[in-house]
Design a protein around this motif. Structure first.
Motif, PDB file in Angstrom:
ATOM      1  N   ILE A 130       1.001  -1.099  -0.098  1.00  0.00           N
ATOM      2  CA  ILE A 130      -0.048   0.082   0.043  1.00  0.00           C
ATOM      3  C   ILE A 130       0.944   1.350   0.217  1.00  0.00           C
ATOM      4  O   ILE A 130       0.623   2.264  -0.734  1.00  0.00           O
ATOM      5  N   ARG A 131       2.126   1.192   0.888  1.00  0.00           N
ATOM      6  CA  ARG A 131       2.628   2.434   0.908  1.00  0.00           C
ATOM      7  C   ARG A 131       3.539   2.451  -0.354  1.00  0.00           C
ATOM      8  O   ARG A 131       3.701   3.927  -1.098  1.00  0.00           O
ATOM      9  N   LYS A 132       3.882   1.522  -1.124  1.00  0.00           N
ATOM     10  CA  LYS A 132       4.474   1.463  -2.464  1.00  0.00           C
ATOM     11  C   LYS A 132       3.595   2.135  -3.396  1.00  0.00           C
ATOM     12  O   LYS A 132       3.870   2.860  -4.548  1.00  0.00           O
TER      13      LYS A 132
ATOM     14  N   ILE B  27      -9.064  -4.856   5.765  1.00  0.00           N
ATOM     15  CA  ILE B  27      -8.724  -4.152   6.507  1.00  0.00           C
ATOM     16  C   ILE B  27      -8.312  -4.594   7.741  1.00  0.00           C
ATOM     17  O   ILE B  27      -9.037  -4.522   8.875  1.00  0.00           O
ATOM     18  N   THR B  28      -7.103  -5.149   7.854  1.00  0.00           N
ATOM     19  CA  THR B  28      -6.534  -5.646   8.943  1.00  0.00           C
ATOM     20  C   THR B  28      -5.834  -4.430   9.707  1.00  0.00           C
ATOM     21  O   THR B  28      -5.793  -3.350   9.404  1.00  0.00           O
ATOM     22  N   PRO B  29      -5.831  -4.910  11.242  1.00  0.00           N
ATOM     23  CA  PRO B  29      -5.141  -3.508  11.982  1.00  0.00           C
ATOM     24  C   PRO B  29      -3.718  -3.112  11.453  1.00  0.00           C
ATOM     25  O   PRO B  29      -3.822  -1.741  11.521  1.00  0.00           O
ATOM     26  N   ASP B  30      -3.042  -3.777  10.726  1.00  0.00           N
ATOM     27  CA  ASP B  30      -1.860  -3.381  10.279  1.00  0.00           C
ATOM     28  C   ASP B  30      -2.034  -2.494   8.994  1.00  0.00           C
ATOM     29  O   ASP B  30      -1.219  -1.506   8.821  1.00  0.00           O
ATOM     30  N   VAL B  31      -3.056  -2.888   8.213  1.00  0.00           N
ATOM     31  CA  VAL B  31      -3.440  -1.912   7.228  1.00  0.00           C
ATOM     32  C   VAL B  31      -3.800  -0.548   7.637  1.00  0.00           C
ATOM     33  O   VAL B  31      -3.584   0.468   7.276  1.00  0.00           O
ATOM     34  N   ARG B  32      -4.733  -0.471   8.651  1.00  0.00           N
ATOM     35  CA  ARG B  32      -5.439   0.657   9.054  1.00  0.00           C
ATOM     36  C   ARG B  32      -4.445   1.376   9.932  1.00  0.00           C
ATOM     37  O   ARG B  32      -4.239   2.684   9.820  1.00  0.00           O
ATOM     38  N   SER B  33      -3.262   0.877  10.624  1.00  0.00           N
ATOM     39  CA  SER B  33      -2.174   1.536  10.868  1.00  0.00           C
ATOM     40  C   SER B  33      -1.553   2.382  10.057  1.00  0.00           C
ATOM     41  O   SER B  33      -0.906   3.168  10.122  1.00  0.00           O
TER      42      SER B  33
ATOM     43  N   ARG C  20      -0.506   6.174   9.244  1.00  0.00           N
ATOM     44  CA  ARG C  20       1.220   6.562   9.133  1.00  0.00           C
ATOM     45  C   ARG C  20       1.256   7.360   7.818  1.00  0.00           C
ATOM     46  O   ARG C  20       2.024   8.280   7.892  1.00  0.00           O
ATOM     47  N   LEU C  21       0.632   6.977   6.973  1.00  0.00           N
ATOM     48  CA  LEU C  21       0.697   7.852   5.716  1.00  0.00           C
ATOM     49  C   LEU C  21       0.162   9.096   5.850  1.00  0.00           C
ATOM     50  O   LEU C  21       0.603  10.205   5.165  1.00  0.00           O
ATOM     51  N   LYS C  22      -0.967   9.350   6.571  1.00  0.00           N
ATOM     52  CA  LYS C  22      -1.362  10.742   6.748  1.00  0.00           C
ATOM     53  C   LYS C  22      -0.608  11.456   7.754  1.00  0.00           C
ATOM     54  O   LYS C  22      -0.241  12.643   7.493  1.00  0.00           O
TER      55      LYS C  22
END
Length: 513
Positions: free
Chosen positions: A330-332, A360-366, A370-372
């Motif tokens: 997602i970050r990429k 939408i796992t907890p690490d995806v939401r985190s 972080r991106l924001k």
């Protein structure tokens, strides 16, 4: 006669509906979760599950994986193909090939990925296994028959070929003109052991890999040993720098804010899906559009963005998304979008095509948080066709949310949008013309956008024109937002007809059986 094949029966039901207007009876459909223990309707989640299985897990599940060989998502297909190539038995290969017979799908890329570069010995083994079956699936039989004379001589399976002759007639291709002596097929058929040895020792004497594959088979050497060490690359051609673009001041019409602390945008955005010329985006900006929808293959929109000055780029807002379910990927995707469009920050970032909350796992939401926090994303949300997920997302505080909405797909008006109105959630809509199928001479194309923008709870929508003429027509919904009652009625009548047609088509012709 259509025969007794399930797809043929469903096609017959559809034709009966077209002739009589009688809707077909409901049938029980195949639910993959009943036979696939790691199934998920969201392709990103299913691909992630296949990755987490590991090689040993995929090997143990090959009997199930074979049924996913033609899954519509490339990521899922890739894991299935990899498992078959690494550990598949001949029976499992034959099982997988039997699922590549759906005439509604293009199975050639899957078949090519499965067999490309595989040793002819293995191709021979699988083909002979299929031909030895008492009643092989027709699509597998067609593939196996095509290997006769290529991967092995016909006389080695003469008994099976004679036994299967009636079925082979059914799957045989129309007779074509014989190939010329210079055709690769003719050259391959004419190979002698001596000539094959010459080609193996000096592959540059032959231009066709088809012929070289036959030569390598005759000489019992792997075909990849014939490949050159250095791959040829075309000479670099210098590119002329593009002329910079200068945008006028964008005067927003009926602006609205998207999400908490999100961008203030025009209610009508422009998508680059159909390759609108660069001047089209300039024209849209001149008419008050500052919202654009981008994906990596939208070349003209990318060129438009990169030709703007940094100040002009900060004056427009781009919606970007991801189809991934892994925080690193997602970050990429975010970083790629920023780099490709020379942006400092993505205004709206969505988890695209969410079909399961397992996405939408907890690490995806985190990672989204972080991106924001890193300033790479201004506001994030999700998009979905699933109204239940959209409703739950609104209740759980996702903002914005993107859903399908049109005069043909109106259930969001009762199942999603009231929750958005109640909680102040920004809702973006898409597919407002149903890819053009909703259009009718009794109303204007721009009326489709007027309809959704006049629906309570809708904040903005997108048009995806392919040329300037379509753009000008759809921009009319921005300049003239009112939708007359009589036009609305004609639009709804067309929508009801289209929804009924699509429902029957989906339950018959498109049904999984």
């Amino acid at each position: 006669m259509l025969g007794e094949h399930p797809h043929a029966l469903r096609l017959g039901e559809y034709l009966h509906y077209r002739w009589t207007g009688e809707a077909p009876a409901e049938r029980v459909t195949d639910d993959p979760s009943t036979w696939c223990p790691f199934w998920d309707w969201d392709p990103a989640v299913l691909a992630r599950n296949l990755e987490l299985l590991g090689r040993a897990g995929r090997r143990d599940a090959l009997s199930v994986l074979a049924r996913l060989v033609n899954h519509p998502d490339e990521r899922v297909r890739s894991w299935v193909v990899l498992a078959l190539r690494e550990d598949g038995t001949v029976a499992q290969w034959a099982h997988a090939l039997s699922y590549l017979g759906d005439p509604r799908e293009d199975t050639a890329p899957v078949l090519d990925a499965l067999t490309r570069g595989v040793e002819l010995d293995r191709i021979e083994e699988v083909a002979k296994h299929i031909l030895a079956m008492e009643s092989p699936p027709l699509v597998a039989l067609k593939w196996a028959a095509a290997q006769v004379g290529e991967a092995f001589p016909a006389d080695e399976t003469a008994t099976d070929l004679a036994r299967l002759r009636p079925q082979l007639v059914e799957v045989s291709e129309p007779i074509e003109e014989p190939f010329s002596d210079t055709h690769p097929y003719s050259r391959a058929a004419a190979l002698t052991p001596a000539r094959a040895k010459e080609l193996v020792e000096n592959p540059t004497q032959e231009t066709s890999w088809f012929v070289l594959a036959r030569a390598s088979k005759l000489c019992r050497v792997p075909i990849w040993s014939l490949a050159p060490e250095a791959h040829w690359k075309p000479p670099a051609v210098p590119r002329e720098p593009a002329e910079p673009l200068a945008l006028p001041a964008i005067n927003l019409v009926r602006p609205r804010q998207i999400g908490p602390d999100g961008p203030v945008v025009s209610p009508l955005g422009v998508s680059g899906h159909y390759g609108l010329p660069v001047e089209g985006y300039v024209r849209a900006a001149e008419q008050g559009v500052n919202l654009f929808f981008w994906e990596p293959n939208y070349a003209t929109l990318t060129r438009f963005m990169t030709r703007l000055s940094p100040a002009d780029r900060r004056g427009v807002h781009v919606l970007v998304g991801t189809f991934e379910a892994d925080p690193v990927k997602i970050r990429k995707d975010v970083e790629r979008a920023l780099r490709n469009m020379k942006l400092e920050r993505i205004s709206i970032f969505l988890i695209f095509w969410t079909q399961s909350w397992q996405r939408i796992t907890p690490d995806v939401r985190s990672e989204l948080d972080r991106l924001k926090a890193d300033g790479l994303v201004q506001v994030y949300g999700l998009s979905t066709h699933n109204r239940g997920i959209a409703r739950d997302a609104i209740i759980e505080g996702w903002n914005p949310v993107m859903v399908r909405h049109s005069a043909a797909h109106r259930k969001a008006e009762t199942e999603v949008l009231p929750f958005a109105c109640e909680r102040g959630t920004s809702v973006l809509t898409f597919n407002n013309t149903c890819y053009g199928r909703l259009l009718d001479p009794s109303f204007r194309p721009s009326d489709c956008f007027r309809y959704t923008l006049n629906t309570p709870g809708v904040s903005a929508c997108f048009t995806a024109p392919s040329n300037l003429e379509y753009l000008e027509e759809n921009l009319n919904a921005l300049r003239n937002p009112e939708l007359a009652d009589e036009v609305r009625e004609r639009l709804l009548k067309r929508g009801e007809w289209m929804y009924r047609e699509d429902t029957v088509f989906r339950k018959t012709v498109r049904s999984e059986v």
